[in-house]
Design a protein around this motif. Structure first.
Motif, PDB file in Angstrom:
ATOM      1  N   VAL A 235       0.833  -1.206   0.000  1.00  0.00           N
ATOM      2  CA  VAL A 235       0.000   0.000   0.000  1.00  0.00           C
ATOM      3  C   VAL A 235       0.867   1.254   0.000  1.00  0.00           C
ATOM      4  O   VAL A 235       0.655   2.194  -0.784  1.00  0.00           O
ATOM      5  CB  VAL A 235      -0.962   0.000   1.201  1.00  0.00           C
ATOM      6  CG1 VAL A 235      -1.763   1.296   1.241  1.00  0.00           C
ATOM      7  CG2 VAL A 235      -1.891  -1.198   1.143  1.00  0.00           C
ATOM      8  N   ALA A 236       1.877   1.276   0.887  1.00  0.00           N
ATOM      9  CA  ALA A 236       2.770   2.440   0.941  1.00  0.00           C
ATOM     10  C   ALA A 236       3.567   2.582  -0.340  1.00  0.00           C
ATOM     11  O   ALA A 236       3.778   3.697  -0.844  1.00  0.00           O
ATOM     12  CB  ALA A 236       3.709   2.305   2.143  1.00  0.00           C
ATOM     13  N   ALA A 237       4.007   1.451  -0.893  1.00  0.00           N
ATOM     14  CA  ALA A 237       4.761   1.505  -2.150  1.00  0.00           C
ATOM     15  C   ALA A 237       3.892   2.027  -3.291  1.00  0.00           C
ATOM     16  O   ALA A 237       4.351   2.790  -4.144  1.00  0.00           O
ATOM     17  CB  ALA A 237       5.304   0.115  -2.490  1.00  0.00           C
ATOM     18  N   ALA A 238       2.611   1.621  -3.317  1.00  0.00           N
ATOM     19  CA  ALA A 238       1.708   2.100  -4.369  1.00  0.00           C
ATOM     20  C   ALA A 238       1.489   3.601  -4.264  1.00  0.00           C
ATOM     21  O   ALA A 238       1.363   4.297  -5.277  1.00  0.00           O
ATOM     22  CB  ALA A 238       0.377   1.353  -4.285  1.00  0.00           C
ATOM     23  N   LEU A 239       1.435   4.128  -3.025  1.00  0.00           N
ATOM     24  CA  LEU A 239       1.233   5.562  -2.851  1.00  0.00           C
ATOM     25  C   LEU A 239       2.471   6.371  -3.217  1.00  0.00           C
ATOM     26  O   LEU A 239       2.368   7.508  -3.693  1.00  0.00           O
ATOM     27  CB  LEU A 239       0.837   5.860  -1.401  1.00  0.00           C
ATOM     28  CG  LEU A 239      -0.530   5.321  -0.951  1.00  0.00           C
ATOM     29  CD1 LEU A 239      -0.739   5.577   0.536  1.00  0.00           C
ATOM     30  CD2 LEU A 239      -1.647   5.965  -1.772  1.00  0.00           C
ATOM     31  N   LEU A 240       3.650   5.791  -3.012  1.00  0.00           N
ATOM     32  CA  LEU A 240       4.892   6.530  -3.253  1.00  0.00           C
ATOM     33  C   LEU A 240       5.484   6.303  -4.639  1.00  0.00           C
ATOM     34  O   LEU A 240       6.377   7.066  -5.051  1.00  0.00           O
ATOM     35  CB  LEU A 240       5.941   6.133  -2.209  1.00  0.00           C
ATOM     36  CG  LEU A 240       5.725   6.654  -0.783  1.00  0.00           C
ATOM     37  CD1 LEU A 240       6.780   6.087   0.146  1.00  0.00           C
ATOM     38  CD2 LEU A 240       5.770   8.173  -0.763  1.00  0.00           C
ATOM     39  N   ALA A 241       5.019   5.285  -5.356  1.00  0.00           N
ATOM     40  CA  ALA A 241       5.664   4.910  -6.619  1.00  0.00           C
ATOM     41  C   ALA A 241       5.615   6.038  -7.647  1.00  0.00           C
ATOM     42  O   ALA A 241       6.660   6.416  -8.209  1.00  0.00           O
ATOM     43  CB  ALA A 241       5.008   3.652  -7.189  1.00  0.00           C
ATOM     44  N   PHE A 242       4.444   6.605  -7.889  1.00  0.00           N
ATOM     45  CA  PHE A 242       4.348   7.639  -8.920  1.00  0.00           C
ATOM     46  C   PHE A 242       5.065   8.931  -8.520  1.00  0.00           C
ATOM     47  O   PHE A 242       5.784   9.508  -9.337  1.00  0.00           O
ATOM     48  CB  PHE A 242       2.880   7.920  -9.257  1.00  0.00           C
ATOM     49  CG  PHE A 242       2.715   8.849 -10.420  1.00  0.00           C
ATOM     50  CD1 PHE A 242       3.027   8.448 -11.704  1.00  0.00           C
ATOM     51  CD2 PHE A 242       2.268  10.148 -10.220  1.00  0.00           C
ATOM     52  CE1 PHE A 242       2.885   9.317 -12.782  1.00  0.00           C
ATOM     53  CE2 PHE A 242       2.117  11.019 -11.291  1.00  0.00           C
ATOM     54  CZ  PHE A 242       2.432  10.602 -12.577  1.00  0.00           C
ATOM     55  N   PRO A 243       4.920   9.439  -7.256  1.00  0.00           N
ATOM     56  CA  PRO A 243       5.708  10.629  -6.886  1.00  0.00           C
ATOM     57  C   PRO A 243       7.213  10.417  -7.019  1.00  0.00           C
ATOM     58  O   PRO A 243       7.928  11.327  -7.465  1.00  0.00           O
ATOM     59  CB  PRO A 243       5.300  10.879  -5.433  1.00  0.00           C
ATOM     60  CG  PRO A 243       3.943  10.279  -5.313  1.00  0.00           C
ATOM     61  CD  PRO A 243       3.958   9.085  -6.198  1.00  0.00           C
ATOM     62  N   LEU A 244       7.700   9.227  -6.648  1.00  0.00           N
ATOM     63  CA  LEU A 244       9.135   8.966  -6.785  1.00  0.00           C
ATOM     64  C   LEU A 244       9.535   8.863  -8.259  1.00  0.00           C
ATOM     65  O   LEU A 244      10.642   9.274  -8.634  1.00  0.00           O
ATOM     66  CB  LEU A 244       9.509   7.676  -6.053  1.00  0.00           C
ATOM     67  CG  LEU A 244       9.598   7.782  -4.529  1.00  0.00           C
ATOM     68  CD1 LEU A 244       9.878   6.418  -3.915  1.00  0.00           C
ATOM     69  CD2 LEU A 244      10.679   8.772  -4.114  1.00  0.00           C
ATOM     70  N   TYR A 245       8.633   8.324  -9.077  1.00  0.00           N
ATOM     71  CA  TYR A 245       8.920   8.264 -10.512  1.00  0.00           C
ATOM     72  C   TYR A 245       9.056   9.672 -11.085  1.00  0.00           C
ATOM     73  O   TYR A 245       9.965   9.952 -11.882  1.00  0.00           O
ATOM     74  CB  TYR A 245       7.814   7.481 -11.216  1.00  0.00           C
ATOM     75  CG  TYR A 245       7.974   7.408 -12.711  1.00  0.00           C
ATOM     76  CD1 TYR A 245       8.970   6.617 -13.285  1.00  0.00           C
ATOM     77  CD2 TYR A 245       7.138   8.138 -13.556  1.00  0.00           C
ATOM     78  CE1 TYR A 245       9.116   6.540 -14.658  1.00  0.00           C
ATOM     79  CE2 TYR A 245       7.285   8.073 -14.936  1.00  0.00           C
ATOM     80  CZ  TYR A 245       8.281   7.279 -15.477  1.00  0.00           C
ATOM     81  OH  TYR A 245       8.433   7.226 -16.847  1.00  0.00           O
ATOM     82  N   ILE A 246       8.167  10.563 -10.683  1.00  0.00           N
ATOM     83  CA  ILE A 246       8.254  11.953 -11.129  1.00  0.00           C
ATOM     84  C   ILE A 246       9.496  12.625 -10.556  1.00  0.00           C
ATOM     85  O   ILE A 246      10.169  13.418 -11.228  1.00  0.00           O
ATOM     86  CB  ILE A 246       6.986  12.731 -10.729  1.00  0.00           C
ATOM     87  CG1 ILE A 246       5.759  12.130 -11.427  1.00  0.00           C
ATOM     88  CG2 ILE A 246       7.102  14.209 -11.064  1.00  0.00           C
ATOM     89  CD1 ILE A 246       5.810  12.217 -12.934  1.00  0.00           C
ATOM     90  N   TRP A 247       9.834  12.323  -9.300  1.00  0.00           N
ATOM     91  CA  TRP A 247      11.004  12.927  -8.664  1.00  0.00           C
ATOM     92  C   TRP A 247      12.280  12.568  -9.405  1.00  0.00           C
ATOM     93  O   TRP A 247      13.209  13.372  -9.505  1.00  0.00           O
ATOM     94  CB  TRP A 247      11.081  12.484  -7.209  1.00  0.00           C
ATOM     95  CG  TRP A 247      12.280  12.962  -6.462  1.00  0.00           C
ATOM     96  CD1 TRP A 247      13.324  12.231  -6.013  1.00  0.00           C
ATOM     97  CD2 TRP A 247      12.567  14.321  -6.074  1.00  0.00           C
ATOM     98  NE1 TRP A 247      14.251  13.014  -5.368  1.00  0.00           N
ATOM     99  CE2 TRP A 247      13.808  14.305  -5.391  1.00  0.00           C
ATOM    100  CE3 TRP A 247      11.903  15.529  -6.244  1.00  0.00           C
ATOM    101  CZ2 TRP A 247      14.384  15.469  -4.882  1.00  0.00           C
ATOM    102  CZ3 TRP A 247      12.481  16.678  -5.731  1.00  0.00           C
ATOM    103  CH2 TRP A 247      13.704  16.642  -5.059  1.00  0.00           C
ATOM    104  N   ASN A 248      12.341  11.364  -9.931  1.00  0.00           N
ATOM    105  CA  ASN A 248      13.517  10.930 -10.681  1.00  0.00           C
ATOM    106  C   ASN A 248      13.350  11.095 -12.190  1.00  0.00           C
ATOM    107  O   ASN A 248      14.186  10.617 -12.959  1.00  0.00           O
ATOM    108  CB  ASN A 248      13.820   9.459 -10.379  1.00  0.00           C
ATOM    109  CG  ASN A 248      14.335   9.267  -8.975  1.00  0.00           C
ATOM    110  OD1 ASN A 248      15.131  10.061  -8.485  1.00  0.00           O
ATOM    111  ND2 ASN A 248      13.859   8.229  -8.306  1.00  0.00           N
TER     112      ASN A 248
END
Length: 352
Positions: free
Chosen positions: A216-229
């Protein structure tokens, strides 16, 4: 005769021809234009066209031929050597996997092959169907009652735009999924040093999954981290950076990242747009040139000794150009899939 040729549009047979209206109502919601921008959205009715028909034919061909090609592999046992047309299709399948996808995607090749194979053969079938003169065949067989049957579906911006949107979604969905998997496995940010893949693509994390996040936490953070990188961090503070310099470098890095992010977003939109225009332009150009050469037959006949001498150069030119178009049909399907594979490989790379 010259007036007749002047009134003829060489692009007529590559344009969409409407068969019937799909929806009986007008759904423009009472606004057809935006006054401030002066943009006209054109007709708001949806029609079934010859290009839609050819996309359906290409899709049916994919559903009929490709599962049959893999039939003797699906049930296990000893695979039989391909024969006949299966040999031709299997050569294309192996070429796309081994020469196009595997050098770019590495151990993750098989994960994306269903999408890449489907896109390649769908584009190829659309290109090849456009070379068959269905319009003339059906018009002759029906005594002129059936007009506009056939055409090159990939010579329509709507079709190539839809394919480009599919590629755009797959590129960034795959990149986000790669981040999600890295967060769950606890390998995100290690750039592959702690995760080793065997030849079948199974990872072996020597540190285990103790540092992995919950799904659940990974699903919430995956797209913001993708944009961050999504954009590079040029001034990112390193471990050896002093505490005094960390804050100024972080601010400078964030400002530069925001500027580069805008450029990366523009590039992300340009990539599918380039795929769309390249396929559309290459497929429509050959047909227009063919129509223009055929239109020269009456002109050459009028200024030469007879019909044979007038039509022979144009006929030979059309034959040569048709062979070139056959090559382009395969080439454009390959280029579309090759570039899509490169973009997917860049999105799922650990250093992204």
């Amino acid at each position: 005769m010259l007036m007749l040729l002047a009134s003829h549009d060489p692009a007529d047979h590559v344009l969409p021809h409407r068969f019937r209206e799909l929806l009986p109502w007008n759904f423009n919601f009472g606004m057809k234009t935006i006054p401030l921008l002066n943009i006209d959205f054109g007709p708001s009715k949806i029609y079934f066209t010859n290009h839609m028909l050819m996309t359906l034919v290409a899709a049916v061909l994919c559903l009929l031929l490709l599962p049959r090609l893999a039939k003797h592999y699906r049930h296990g046992g000893e695979p039989r050597p391909p024969r006949g047309i299966n040999n031709f299709f299997e050569a294309l399948v192996c070429f796309i996997r081994d020469a196009v996808a595997k050098p770019v995607l590495g151990p993750r090749t098989d994960e994306f092959m269903p999408f890449l194979w489907t896109m390649f053969f769908f584009i190829l079938f659309c290109n090849l169907l456009g070379m068959i003169p269905f319009e003339s065949i059906f018009a002759w067989a029906s005594g002129g009652r059936l007009q506009g049957i056939g055409g090159t579906a990939t010579g329509n911006l709507g079709v190539t735009g839809g394919l480009a949107l599919c590629a755009l979604f797959m590129i960034h969905f795959s990149g986000t999924t790669a981040v999600y998997r890295g967060l769950v496995d606890g390998t995100y940010g290690h750039h592959g040093h702690d995760e080793h893949h065997d030849e079948h693509g199974h990872g072996h994390d020597h540190h285990g999954h103790a540092h992995g996040m919950s799904p659940v936490a990974a699903a919430l953070l995956a797209f913001p981290l993708y944009i961050w990188n999504f954009a590079p961090h040029v001034f990112k503070p390193g471990p050896e950076t002093s505490a005094v310099m960390k804050l100024p470098l972080f601010v400078l890095d964030f400002v530069m990242w925001a500027v580069l992010l805008v450029l990366e977003f523009i590039g992300a939109l340009i990539k599918p747009f380039a795929l769309m225009i390249r396929l559309f332009a290459n497929m429509i150009a050959g047909h227009i040139v063919l129509a223009s050469i055929l239109a020269l037959i009456p002109v050459v006949t009028a200024v030469t000794a007879g019909y044979v001498f007038g039509s022979l150069p144009s006929a030979l030119g059309c034959m040569a150009l048709s062979c070139l178009e056959l090559f382009v049909a395969f080439l454009q399907a390959y280029i579309f899939v090759f570039l899509t594979t490169l973009f997917i490989g860049a999105a799922v790379a650990p250093e992204h």
